[in-house]
Design a protein around this motif. Structure first.
Motif, PDB file in Angstrom:
ATOM      1  N   LYS A 220      44.022  46.884  38.801  1.00 44.35           N
ATOM      2  CA  LYS A 220      43.431  46.982  40.097  1.00 44.35           C
ATOM      3  C   LYS A 220      42.105  45.994  40.210  1.00 44.35           C
ATOM      4  O   LYS A 220      41.710  45.736  41.394  1.00 44.35           O
ATOM      5  CB  LYS A 220      43.385  47.960  40.362  1.00 44.35           C
ATOM      6  N   GLY A 221      41.468  45.244  39.340  1.00 45.91           N
ATOM      7  CA  GLY A 221      40.251  44.638  39.348  1.00 45.91           C
ATOM      8  C   GLY A 221      39.248  45.223  39.182  1.00 45.91           C
ATOM      9  O   GLY A 221      37.853  44.621  39.705  1.00 45.91           O
ATOM     10  N   SER A 223      35.855  45.885  37.533  1.00 45.28           N
ATOM     11  CA  SER A 223      35.337  44.802  36.511  1.00 45.28           C
ATOM     12  C   SER A 223      34.919  45.763  35.247  1.00 45.28           C
ATOM     13  O   SER A 223      35.148  45.284  34.246  1.00 45.28           O
ATOM     14  CB  SER A 223      34.026  44.237  37.187  1.00 45.28           C
ATOM     15  N   MET A 226      38.001  46.361  33.396  1.00 48.27           N
ATOM     16  CA  MET A 226      38.440  45.106  32.807  1.00 48.27           C
ATOM     17  C   MET A 226      37.835  44.793  31.634  1.00 48.27           C
ATOM     18  O   MET A 226      38.467  44.551  30.480  1.00 48.27           O
ATOM     19  CB  MET A 226      38.282  44.017  33.828  1.00 48.27           C
ATOM     20  N   ALA A 253      35.324  37.971  39.800  1.00 52.79           N
ATOM     21  CA  ALA A 253      36.234  38.621  38.510  1.00 52.79           C
ATOM     22  C   ALA A 253      37.543  38.097  38.655  1.00 52.79           C
ATOM     23  O   ALA A 253      38.557  38.721  38.247  1.00 52.79           O
ATOM     24  CB  ALA A 253      36.222  39.967  38.951  1.00 52.79           C
ATOM     25  N   ALA A 254      38.038  36.858  39.005  1.00 51.94           N
ATOM     26  CA  ALA A 254      39.117  36.203  39.238  1.00 51.94           C
ATOM     27  C   ALA A 254      39.315  35.228  37.955  1.00 51.94           C
ATOM     28  O   ALA A 254      40.344  34.795  37.578  1.00 51.94           O
ATOM     29  CB  ALA A 254      39.599  35.830  40.333  1.00 51.94           C
ATOM     30  N   LEU A 314      44.711  41.571  31.766  1.00 52.38           N
ATOM     31  CA  LEU A 314      44.168  41.679  33.119  1.00 52.38           C
ATOM     32  C   LEU A 314      44.686  40.849  34.117  1.00 52.38           C
ATOM     33  O   LEU A 314      44.554  39.660  34.238  1.00 52.38           O
ATOM     34  CB  LEU A 314      42.813  40.927  32.888  1.00 52.38           C
ATOM     35  N   PRO A 316      44.478  40.680  37.443  1.00 54.11           N
ATOM     36  CA  PRO A 316      43.507  39.724  38.192  1.00 54.11           C
ATOM     37  C   PRO A 316      42.896  38.572  37.960  1.00 54.11           C
ATOM     38  O   PRO A 316      42.809  37.711  38.866  1.00 54.11           O
ATOM     39  CB  PRO A 316      42.422  40.933  38.491  1.00 54.11           C
TER      40      PRO A 316
END
Length: 395
Positions: A220-221, A223, A226, A253-254, A314, A316
């Motif tokens: 879901k992103g 950080s 992640m 964060a992409a 990951l 995202p």
């Protein structure tokens, strides 16, 4: 200038992750392989040096055939051990390692020719495994969308509650006190075993639940999750040679930039083994040119694997910059230099076009070069230093 990230994946506090099998065993090859022949059959024995692990496999199918025995029972009543030495030769000894008389050793080679050939083939396969692992480092790359592996479910069986013993007449008359004491002791031991089992189960299920939550929130992103998810999957890779990874996310964060400390050229296996049917293992040295090409392939494959792990765990992330460097001594200054030798930016939409059903047919070098990798190889297949892509170039 290239980037150097301070973040390093750790297994336990204070221990930097060595994503490698180096150090577990200084020798990968025929060491640890032997064969035992005796009255009870012919067995292959194999052990992993430095671990205490071993296995034993019967080679003669558990049948007593009409063929001649492995030894003359009139002359020798013990077992015979056949071992492949580091130089590929066979040593034939008794169980204690003492050399056998030449006549008996010759008889063992003749009577057990098929089993000895199998032993040599297994030793050759084991000796070549190091090179195979180096050249196929990318084959374990997960496909996009693959769910990362969770810790295994708790599998330890629950302790069995003791069954009360019904006392007989004589027990009630003369041993009632002892029976009660035994019952109390058994019940106490059961309660202790149950408490330990429950604690182990809760810890295992708690870890599994935490990892599952980490993957879910990372998708879901979030950080922080992640980072935890990426640490988890990278620490689970068994690299063929020492490899460390650092990374940094972009502000949105992409995107992510990864810094990979690659193995050294000197770590690349330099010889192969073959059982040619001559009663020994034959070794062949690979040329310097071939070793350099193998090293180039391992470097490309290592970066390929890192990119695949990122895109799998990951969702995202849609832009991935991965750069590899090596450690070299500068002969002019004596300093340890860390030049970058390979750098590439990969976008998820391009990565998704790869056919992971046929990953063994993918050449990581061709793939990374098609994505616009920065690399400078001379005619001798030696890496020259390059200027890597910068994290700002991820946009």
């Amino acid at each position: 200038m290239g980037f150097r990230f301070s973040k390093r994946i750790t297994i336990v506090p204070g221990v930097r992750l060595n994503i490698s099998t180096r150090g577990v065993s200084t020798s990968i090859g025929p060491r640890g392989l032997s064969m035992t022949m005796g009255r009870n059959g012919t067995y292959l024995n194999a052990g992993l040096p430095g671990t205490g692990l071993s296995y034993r496999q019967r080679l003669d199918g558990g049948r007593q055939s009409g063929a001649a025995p492995a030894f003359d029972p009139d002359a020798y009543t013990g077992s015979i051990k056949v071992k492949v030495e580091d130089d590929g030769t066979l040593s034939i000894t008794d169980e204690s390692g003492n050399p056998l008389p030449p006549a008996l050793a010759k008889r063992a080679k003749s009577d057990q020719a098929v089993a000895i050939e199998e032993l040599l083939n297994k030793a050759a396969q084991r000796a070549n495994q190091d090179l195979t692992d180096c050249l196929s480092v990318h084959v374990g790359t997960p496909r996009p969308g693959d769910s990362p592996a969770l810790p295994p479910p708790f599998a330890m069986p629950m302790p069995t509650e003791p069954t009360p013993q019904k006392p007989g007449l004589m027990d009630r008359l003369f041993s009632a006190g002892k029976l009660e004491a035994d019952r109390v002791a058994l019940d106490q031991q059961y309660q202790e075993d149950l408490a330990e089992w429950t604690a182990a189960r809760d810890a295992q299920e708690g870890e599994r639940s935490e990892v599952e939550k980490t993957f879910r929130l990372a998708a879901k992103g979030f950080s922080a999750h992640m980072e935890k998810a990426l640490d988890y999957v990278l620490s689970g890779i068994t690299w063929p040679k020492e490899t460390t990874v650092g990374y940094q996310f972009t502000q949105d964060a992409a995107g992510i930039a990864l810094d990979v400390d690659l193995p050294d050229l000197a770590d690349t296996p330099r010889r192969t083994a073959e059982a040619k049917g001559n009663g020994k293992l034959t070794f062949k040295n690979r040329s310097d040119a071939q070793v350099r090409r193998d090293f180039v392939g391992m470097c490309y494959g290592s970066l390929f694997r890192v990119v695949g792990e990122v895109f799998a765990v990951l969702p995202p992330i849609n832009r991935c910059l991965v750069s590899g460097y090596v450690q070299r001594n500068d002969p002019a200054t004596g300093r340890l230099e860390e030049p970058y030798i390979l750098s590439v930016v990969v976008r998820r939409e391009d990565w998704d076009l790869l056919d992971f059903d046929r990953i063994e047919h993918i050449d990581p070098a061709d793939t990374m070069n098609r994505f616009g990798a920065r690399v400078d190889l001379d005619r001798a297949a030696q890496f020259r230093e390059i200027q890597p892509f910068e994290i700002e170039q991820l946009g």
